[in-house]
Structures are given as C-alpha cells and as structure tokens.
Design a protein around this motif. Structure first.
Motif, PDB file in Angstrom:
ATOM      1  N   CYS A 168      -9.643   0.633   4.119  1.00 14.28           N
ATOM      2  CA  CYS A 168      -9.522   0.339   2.660  1.00 14.28           C
ATOM      3  C   CYS A 168     -10.468   0.312   1.799  1.00 14.28           C
ATOM      4  N   THR A 192       0.829  -1.131  -0.089  1.00 14.54           N
ATOM      5  CA  THR A 192      -0.049  -0.054  -0.128  1.00 14.54           C
ATOM      6  C   THR A 192       0.830   1.210  -0.102  1.00 14.54           C
ATOM      7  N   GLY A 206      -9.137  -3.745  -2.020  1.00 20.02           N
ATOM      8  CA  GLY A 206      -7.858  -4.595  -1.588  1.00 20.02           C
ATOM      9  C   GLY A 206      -8.136  -5.973  -2.024  1.00 20.02           C
ATOM     10  N   SER A 261      -5.708  -0.264  -1.333  1.00 18.38           N
ATOM     11  CA  SER A 261      -5.598   1.164  -1.323  1.00 18.38           C
ATOM     12  C   SER A 261      -6.761   1.831  -0.558  1.00 18.38           C
TER      13      SER A 261
END
Length: 337
Positions: A108, A74, A111, A100
C-alpha cells in the motif's frame, strides 16, 4: 490482496478467503460470511460497499457483526458516501480503513493507522517505508492541492524489472518517464496538511476541461447517487483537431430508462455539485462497465479504444473481468466520425 492475507499468518491470525460472487445469493453475501466466521477485520472493495448502499443492505440490522472492529476497503477510492454508509449501517465506532496501493508494488502507498483519527473520504496516512508525495508538473511538492502520486525513494517491495523487457524500456516508460528517477504511479492525490491522503483517480485519465482538472472518482460519486444509475464510466478524449470529447457511459439499474428527464438530472447533478465545465458532451447507455480483475474501472484502455487503438493493443485481455464488454466501446469508436 493475496499478499495481505498471507502476511496475516505472520501475526498468528486466522484468515478467511471468500471465493465467489459477492452478490450471490444476494448483495449481503459477504456480510453473512463475516457473521458466520466471527471476523474481526473485514476486507472488501469500495465497489461492494457502494453496491450494498445502493441495494439498501443494512448489515447491522440483518447480521451479528459485533466481532467486526474494522472494515478495510480497496480496489478504488471509497467515496465520502461510502464512509457515511459504513458509519451509519455497520457501527458508529467502526474503524473505516480505506487503503490504496498497487499490485506492482505488492503493498500500500497509503492506508490505515489505528492511532490516528479517520476523516471522511480520506486515507489516514502514507504507509510505513513509503516516501509518498504529491508533485506538480515541474516536480514541486504540493500540500492541500491535487498533484501526481510519486514515491521519491525506493520502497522495499518495488519491482526492479519486468518480464520480457531485457533493456528495461517498458519498465522505465511505465513509471519513470515523467520525473527521472522518481516513481510516478499514475494517480491524482492530495496530501493534506494534517498528513492524510485523498485519492482522486487515475492521472492519465483525468478530465481536463478548459484547464480545470477533475478526477473521475468525483464524477462517479455524484452520478451514482442517482438510483437509476448502477455504475458509470467517464472518459476525456483529446481529439486530433484540438477538441475534447467527454462522454459519460451509464449502466442503468433494472427498469430504468435513459430518457431526456434522466439525462437532464445527470447533467444538473454534475453542474450543481461539481462543475459546469465537466457536464458530459454525451450520455450513453452501455451494457456494462468493464473492470480489472481487482475491481477497478478500466478508464485508460477504454480511452485508447475511443482514440482508435486496436483492442489487442489497448488492453491486456487477461486482466479484464468481462472482455466482451469492450466490443461496445470498440464499435462506438469505429462508428464515430
């Protein structure tokens, strides 16, 4: 990532937190920790993966990583070359989990999903509880096209206010000024027809040349394949006269020189691999590329500096890894006509 680590305790796992430079005593430092601890899920940054690739690190050859089942990244989009490198240099059956999210939502947006296939350069799916969509400027949802990352219903972890923002103005202007009632995060994304997600970079620093938009991440992926380029930063600056200035800043590898030959190769790489429209107007050597404390290149504050915004108004000093680097960009803006 602290919330991700702490939540791991809820599942009964043992967590490992590495505190220190990932490049000390050498670029393979984090892989050495993974070997020593027998880590099964190894979380790192896309920037570290690409640094290992450029430095010629070969984790599977140099370390026993048989316990590692998943590498999660990330901080910034993991380029396709990063996926290939992890597959080739760690293990071909490795679960590559590019995710992200945002510090502000403490989670997130998109993902990894263990039951879905991994497609190179893509995040597997939106996160649970996230109504993630890609919208055009009029608020129309898009599929297989680049649009704004929006969340159309509240997520459980979204903030409801900012500190020292009694009337909510800063909060509203940060996320809800473009689409009323809909969270706009400031990233360009593509939601594919198979449900995966591609992150292209910040929408408020997107490069728009002659009506053709391109995410900065695409430029970085192409340029940083060149061995002479340690890291790069590209900015598109709207000029008062209606013009558009697009400089490319490059931090060179040790021993490299920014001569005409290298400038030509950089421009040729962008022209041939991406777009003739997005060949930079200038290529400028810099002493370093500034990042947030989580490793993201700070494109928007640099853009503001280049537009003449004073340093104290362009950036939050406490969020930058090396505030001194911004003096170069501030001086450049002062010297430009």
């Amino acid at each position: 990532m602290w919330n991700f680590l702490v939540s791991g305790l809820l599942t009964g796992t043992t967590i490992v937190l590495y505190d220190g430079s990932p490049g000390y005593p050498d670029t393979g430092a984090q892989w050495r920790i993974a070997e020593r601890t027998g880590a099964t899920l190894y979380g790192t940054s896309a920037a570290y993966v690409m640094a290992c690739r450029k430095a010629g690190v070969r984790p599977a050859r140099d370390f026993d990583l048989s316990a590692v089942k998943c590498v999660a990244t990330t901080g910034s989009p993991l380029p396709p070359d990063g996926f290939r490198w992890l597959h080739d240099e760690v293990r071909d059956d490795l679960w590559i989990a590019s995710v992200s999210g945002g510090t502000d939502v403490c989670s997130c947006f998109a993902g990894a999903v263990p039951t879905l296939p991994v497609h190179i350069g893509e995040l597997q799916a939106p996160g649970l509880g996230t109504d993630l969509q890609s919208w055009d400027p009029s608020g129309k949802p898009l599929t297989d096209e680049v649009g704004e990352l929006v969340v159309t219903h509240p997520m459980p972890s979204m903030p409801v206010r900012f500190w020292n923002d009694p009337d909510g103005t800063r909060y509203h202007d940060s996320y809800f000024d473009t689409y009323p009632g809909v969270w706009r995060h400031g990233d360009w994304i593509t939601l594919t027809s198979r449900g995966s997600v591609v992150i292209h970079g910040r929408s408020d620093s997107t490069l728009n040349r002659q009506g053709v938009r391109m995410g900065s991440a695409d430029i970085y992926e192409a340029v940083e394949r060149l061995p002479e380029i340690r890291e790069s930063l590209v900015i598109g600056v709207e000029q008062p006269d209606g013009g558009y200035w697009m400089p490319l800043f490059v931090h060179l590898a040790p021993g490299a020189t920014l001569g005409e030959e290298l400038r030509g190769r950089i421009k040729r790489t962008i022209r041939e691999q991406l777009s003739p429209r997005h060949v930079p107007d200038e290529i400028i050597e810099v002493p370093g590329v500034p990042h947030t404390l989580t490793g993201k290149r700070i494109e928007v504050p640099v853009k503001r500096l280049l537009q003449g915004t004073p340093l104290e108004k362009a950036v939050n000093p406490g969020s930058i890894d090396n505030l001194g680097l911004l003096a170069f960009y501030e001086e450049l803006a002062r010297k430009r006509p």
